[in-house]
Design an enzyme around this catalytic site. Structure first.
Site, PDB file in Angstrom:
ATOM      1  N   LYS A  22       0.796  -1.449  -0.176  1.00 30.39           N
ATOM      2  CA  LYS A  22      -0.145   0.119  -0.024  1.00 30.39           C
ATOM      3  C   LYS A  22       1.028   1.081   0.291  1.00 30.39           C
ATOM      4  O   LYS A  22       0.253   2.505  -0.837  1.00 30.39           O
ATOM      5  CB  LYS A  22      -0.804   0.099   1.267  1.00 30.39           C
ATOM      6  CG  LYS A  22      -1.469   1.387   1.791  1.00 30.39           C
ATOM      7  CD  LYS A  22      -2.275   0.988   2.979  1.00 30.39           C
ATOM      8  CE  LYS A  22      -1.678   1.027   4.415  1.00 30.39           C
ATOM      9  NZ  LYS A  22      -1.272   2.685   4.348  1.00 30.39           N
ATOM     10  N   ASN A  23       2.057   1.278   0.800  1.00 25.69           N
ATOM     11  CA  ASN A  23       2.882   2.909   1.117  1.00 25.69           C
ATOM     12  C   ASN A  23       3.538   2.809  -0.393  1.00 25.69           C
ATOM     13  O   ASN A  23       4.433   4.174  -0.272  1.00 25.69           O
ATOM     14  CB  ASN A  23       3.612   2.651   2.570  1.00 25.69           C
ATOM     15  CG  ASN A  23       2.647   2.652   3.759  1.00 25.69           C
ATOM     16  OD1 ASN A  23       0.915   2.911   3.657  1.00 25.69           O
ATOM     17  ND2 ASN A  23       2.723   2.576   5.232  1.00 25.69           N
ATOM     18  N   CYS A 118      -5.143  11.041  13.313  1.00 25.57           N
ATOM     19  CA  CYS A 118      -4.996   9.967  12.391  1.00 25.57           C
ATOM     20  C   CYS A 118      -5.557   9.444  14.086  1.00 25.57           C
ATOM     21  O   CYS A 118      -5.446  10.209  15.655  1.00 25.57           O
ATOM     22  CB  CYS A 118      -4.192   9.489  12.280  1.00 25.57           C
ATOM     23  SG  CYS A 118      -2.855   9.165  13.446  1.00 25.57           S
ATOM     24  N   ARG A 123      -0.601  14.312  13.432  1.00 25.36           N
ATOM     25  CA  ARG A 123       0.856  13.758  12.917  1.00 25.36           C
ATOM     26  C   ARG A 123       1.233  15.251  11.949  1.00 25.36           C
ATOM     27  O   ARG A 123       0.407  15.410  11.154  1.00 25.36           O
ATOM     28  CB  ARG A 123       0.419  12.763  11.637  1.00 25.36           C
ATOM     29  CG  ARG A 123       0.747  11.405  12.994  1.00 25.36           C
ATOM     30  CD  ARG A 123      -0.044  10.544  11.628  1.00 25.36           C
ATOM     31  NE  ARG A 123       0.648   9.478  10.359  1.00 25.36           N
ATOM     32  CZ  ARG A 123       0.105   8.672   9.934  1.00 25.36           C
ATOM     33  NH1 ARG A 123      -1.043   7.949   9.784  1.00 25.36           N
ATOM     34  NH2 ARG A 123       1.358   7.977   8.913  1.00 25.36           N
ATOM     35  N   ASP A 308       5.622   0.334  12.054  1.00 24.37           N
ATOM     36  CA  ASP A 308       4.036  -0.159  11.378  1.00 24.37           C
ATOM     37  C   ASP A 308       4.230  -2.235  12.127  1.00 24.37           C
ATOM     38  O   ASP A 308       3.129  -2.124  11.751  1.00 24.37           O
ATOM     39  CB  ASP A 308       4.394   0.165   9.926  1.00 24.37           C
ATOM     40  CG  ASP A 308       3.789   1.732   9.409  1.00 24.37           C
ATOM     41  OD1 ASP A 308       3.662   1.779   8.358  1.00 24.37           O
ATOM     42  OD2 ASP A 308       3.566   2.076  10.444  1.00 24.37           O
ATOM     43  N   ARG A 400      -8.299  -1.392   5.338  1.00 27.62           N
ATOM     44  CA  ARG A 400      -7.518  -0.353   4.718  1.00 27.62           C
ATOM     45  C   ARG A 400      -6.224  -0.964   3.999  1.00 27.62           C
ATOM     46  O   ARG A 400      -5.224  -0.926   2.784  1.00 27.62           O
ATOM     47  CB  ARG A 400      -7.195   0.810   5.026  1.00 27.62           C
ATOM     48  CG  ARG A 400      -8.360   1.766   6.349  1.00 27.62           C
ATOM     49  CD  ARG A 400      -8.321   2.782   6.439  1.00 27.62           C
ATOM     50  NE  ARG A 400      -6.794   3.842   6.343  1.00 27.62           N
ATOM     51  CZ  ARG A 400      -6.182   4.085   6.320  1.00 27.62           C
ATOM     52  NH1 ARG A 400      -6.561   4.981   7.608  1.00 27.62           N
ATOM     53  NH2 ARG A 400      -5.340   5.118   5.720  1.00 27.62           N
TER      54      ARG A 400
HETATM   55  C1  EPZ Z   1       4.452   7.329   6.732  1.00 25.87           C
HETATM   56  O1  EPZ Z   1       3.245   7.569   7.036  1.00 25.87           O
HETATM   57  C2  EPZ Z   1       3.834   5.539   6.219  1.00 25.87           C
HETATM   58  N1  EPZ Z   1       2.196   5.871   5.516  1.00 25.87           N
HETATM   59  C3  EPZ Z   1       3.240   5.031   7.083  1.00 25.87           C
HETATM   60  O2  EPZ Z   1       2.253   3.902   7.798  1.00 25.87           O
HETATM   61  C4  EPZ Z   1       4.356   5.245   8.985  1.00 25.87           C
HETATM   62  O3  EPZ Z   1       4.016   5.002   9.964  1.00 25.87           O
HETATM   63  C5  EPZ Z   1       5.161   6.650   8.863  1.00 25.87           C
HETATM   64  O4  EPZ Z   1       5.593   6.277   7.174  1.00 25.87           O
HETATM   65  C6  EPZ Z   1       6.882   5.908   9.219  1.00 25.87           C
HETATM   66  O5  EPZ Z   1       7.160   4.727   8.882  1.00 25.87           O
HETATM   67  C7  EPZ Z   1       2.731   5.769   4.063  1.00 25.87           C
HETATM   68  O6  EPZ Z   1       3.349   5.811   4.052  1.00 25.87           O
HETATM   69  C8  EPZ Z   1       1.095   6.506   3.626  1.00 25.87           C
HETATM   70  P1  EPZ Z   1       6.687   9.890   8.652  1.00 25.87           P
HETATM   71  P2  EPZ Z   1       4.290   9.918   7.505  1.00 25.87           P
HETATM   72  O7  EPZ Z   1       6.202  11.446   7.874  1.00 25.87           O
HETATM   73  O8  EPZ Z   1       4.964   9.541   5.703  1.00 25.87           O
HETATM   74  C9  EPZ Z   1       6.547  13.553  12.083  1.00 25.87           C
HETATM   75  C10 EPZ Z   1       0.191   2.371   7.436  1.00 25.87           C
HETATM   76  O9  EPZ Z   1      -0.293   2.174   8.623  1.00 25.87           O
HETATM   77  N2  EPZ Z   1       6.673  14.905  10.912  1.00 25.87           N
HETATM   78  O10 EPZ Z   1       7.936   9.472   8.427  1.00 25.87           O
HETATM   79  O11 EPZ Z   1       2.868  10.504   7.645  1.00 25.87           O
HETATM   80  C11 EPZ Z   1       5.845  12.949  12.764  1.00 25.87           C
HETATM   81  O12 EPZ Z   1       4.835  13.339  13.256  1.00 25.87           O
HETATM   82  C12 EPZ Z   1       1.087   4.331   8.180  1.00 25.87           C
HETATM   83  O13 EPZ Z   1       0.017   2.549   6.544  1.00 25.87           O
HETATM   84  C13 EPZ Z   1       6.616  15.616  11.430  1.00 25.87           C
HETATM   85  O14 EPZ Z   1       7.188  16.049  12.681  1.00 25.87           O
HETATM   86  O15 EPZ Z   1       4.735   9.324   8.771  1.00 25.87           O
HETATM   87  C14 EPZ Z   1       6.629  11.569  13.096  1.00 25.87           C
HETATM   88  O16 EPZ Z   1       6.890  11.665  14.703  1.00 25.87           O
HETATM   89  C15 EPZ Z   1       0.474   4.647   9.143  1.00 25.87           C
HETATM   90  N3  EPZ Z   1       6.531  17.028  10.903  1.00 25.87           N
HETATM   91  C16 EPZ Z   1       7.937  11.432  12.146  1.00 25.87           C
HETATM   92  O17 EPZ Z   1       7.940  12.637  11.500  1.00 25.87           O
HETATM   93  C17 EPZ Z   1       5.794  16.559   9.290  1.00 25.87           C
HETATM   94  O18 EPZ Z   1       5.078  17.400   8.388  1.00 25.87           O
HETATM   95  C18 EPZ Z   1       7.260  10.175  10.569  1.00 25.87           C
HETATM   96  O19 EPZ Z   1       6.486  10.605  10.766  1.00 25.87           O
HETATM   97  C19 EPZ Z   1       5.409  15.464   8.611  1.00 25.87           C
HETATM   98  C20 EPZ Z   1       6.229  13.802  10.203  1.00 25.87           C
END
Ligand code: EPZ
Length: 420
Positions: A22-23, A118, A123, A308, A400
């Site tokens: 998916k991701n 979420c 997030r 994850d 999902r």
């Molecule tokens: C991706 O989410 C995945 N989703 C998530 O999987 C996964 O848990 C996550 O990466 C971490 O590996 C998809 O790929 C669609 P991040 P993403 O931005 O991109 C902080 C699932 O179960 N952050 O890497 O949203 C954030 O709060 C989903 O399939 C900021 O501070 O994750 C977190 O602590 C759930 N500011 C860290 O970065 C920002 O602008 C990592 O989040 C963006 C993120």
């Protein structure tokens, strides 16, 4: 709302096919919007989030065809005219926020709803927006929407992601490949999903250096052409199924259509629990240990232990002989499954972003509630090992991210009934 009724404990024996990721598929679909001609993406899973994203993309006037039998999505952006992604769709699936990078990258304009919260907490998307401003785009917030503008040529520059972010890396790459003279992203994410996207964009004609490293340098090209892309197997489903195969001592399962090299450090932790693992090119055989050894983990960005798989690991540790601790450094509050596992008899103590687990006592079936995608699968894993009947409610969370989950597991010995 569907629920699962699960009878346990059941050993799992046989072959378990892994679906497309998916991701990894979602960013490839967004990248297709940047091309001047159609793109076909193979091995796309039939998941709610994929259908949602097809609809988000259709709002722009882009033609999207999902051949479900073949698992092929064809995206033709030649009629793309409406550079907007509405709240009612974006709130259903956060990754719709990739439309900001894709629309800004292709047309220089975008009006995309901010994603909602979420299930487990905030997030933010501040890094996405700051990075685009750094690139030279003008970003305004207007009643819950991001309105972005950029001229044909952005000076570009450099931006450091603190913390490293998968989504922000993806959005900044999508926004810059057709628009920024030279843009460097420091502390970029290097998850396999990001590497696959960058390689796909290069195949379409983009100029990206540093693929697979934490520093990506993008240089503007004038156009990208559509192509044929192959989505990767789902590494999180792979890890989830490896854990499922280790829970009952008589289990012996072979995962197929997967890619072991995408798993980062996960196999090292997994083998230390005593599970017997045999890796081949596209398959992984797991034989459960007599007893599971406790193994503490701390999540980290790739190639560290994936957040994850954190909830699924906790479920496994409830069956380990001894104490362990699971810490999530990526999402400190991603523990909504803990009270549900305790209803099944797990002995767990949450403090801050760490859950201490006293393993070794068997679980007893009960009714439990899914709260988010990965939490819900950790409850299914628990139900398959708990004595008696477990009801997992609100399994739409599962739909999902896991394709035909109960069908795949029932085929190798599980006893899961979906009740609408
Ligand atoms: C991706 O989410 C995945 N989703 C998530 O999987 C996964 O848990 C996550 O990466 C971490 O590996 C998809 O790929 C669609 P991040 P993403 O931005 O991109 C902080 C699932 O179960 N952050 O890497 O949203 C954030 O709060 C989903 O399939 C900021 O501070 O994750 C977190 O602590 C759930 N500011 C860290 O970065 C920002 O602008 C990592 O989040 C963006 C993120």
């Amino acid at each position: 709302m569907d629920k699962f009724i699960i009878e346990g404990p059941t050993p799992l024996q046989g072959t378990l096919p892994v679906s497309g990721s998916k991701n990894a598929a979602l960013p490839l679909m967004a990248a297709a919007l940047l091309a001047d001609s159609p793109t076909r993406i193979h091995h796309v899973p039939r998941l709610r989030d994929i259908y949602t994203f097809c609809n988000v993309i259709r709002v722009t006037g882009t033609h999207v065809l999902f051949d479900e039998d073949e698992g092929v999505v064809t995206i033709d952006p030649s009629n793309l005219a409406h550079v907007e992604s509405p709240y009612e769709l974006v709130r259903k699936m956060r990754a719709s926020f990739y439309m900001l990078g894709a629309l800004l990258g292709r047309t220089g304009r975008a009006r995309v709803s901010l994603p909602g919260g979420c299930a487990w907490g905030p997030r933010p998307v501040d890094l996405h927006l700051k990075g685009m401003e750094e690139m030279g785009a003008r970003i305004e917030l207007e009643s819950g929407y991001v309105v972005a503008e950029s001229g044909d040529l952005l000076e570009g520059g450099r931006f450091t992601l603190k913390p490293s972010s998968v989504g922000a890396t993806i959005n900044l790459v999508l926004a810059s490949v057709l628009r920024a003279k030279k843009f460097t992203i420091h502390n970029a994410a290097k998850e396999p999903d990001v590497v696959l996207l960058c390689k796909a964009l290069v195949k379409m004609g983009a100029d990206i250096e540093g693929i697979g490293s934490n520093t990506l340098t993008i240089r503007k090209v004038n156009s990208l052409s559509g192509t044929t892309l192959h989505n990767s197997p789902d590494r999180i489903e792979t890890g989830t199924f490896m854990i499922a195969a280790a829970m009952h001592p008589e289990s012996d399962v072979t995962l197929t259509n997967t890619s072991p090299e995408d798993l980062g450090v996960f196999p090292e932790y997994f083998e230390k629990t005593g599970a017997e693992v045999e890796f081949n090119e596209t398959s992984i055989r797991v034989k459960a240990p007599e007893t599971i050894r406790p193994m503490p983990v701390e999540t980290a960005i790739y190639p560290g232990f994936p957040t994850d798989l954190q909830a699924q690991w906790s479920t496994m540790m409830t069956q380990a002989k001894g104490r362990s601790a699971v810490t999530d450094n990526v999402y400190p509050d991603r523990f909504s499954y803990v009270p549900e596992l305790k209803r099944l008899g797990a002995s767990m103590q949450l403090s801050g972003n760490t859950v201490e687990i006293d393993g070794g006592n068997s679980l007893t079936g009960a009714s439990v509630m899914s709260t988010d995608l990965r939490a819900s699968v950790s409850l299914v894993l628990a139900g398959m090992i708990a004595k008696g009947q477990t009801e997992v409610l609100r399994v739409y969370h599962l739909d999902r991210g896991y394709e035909n989950l109960e069908k795949k597991l029932n085929r190798i010995g599980a006893d899961i009934l979906r009740v609408s």
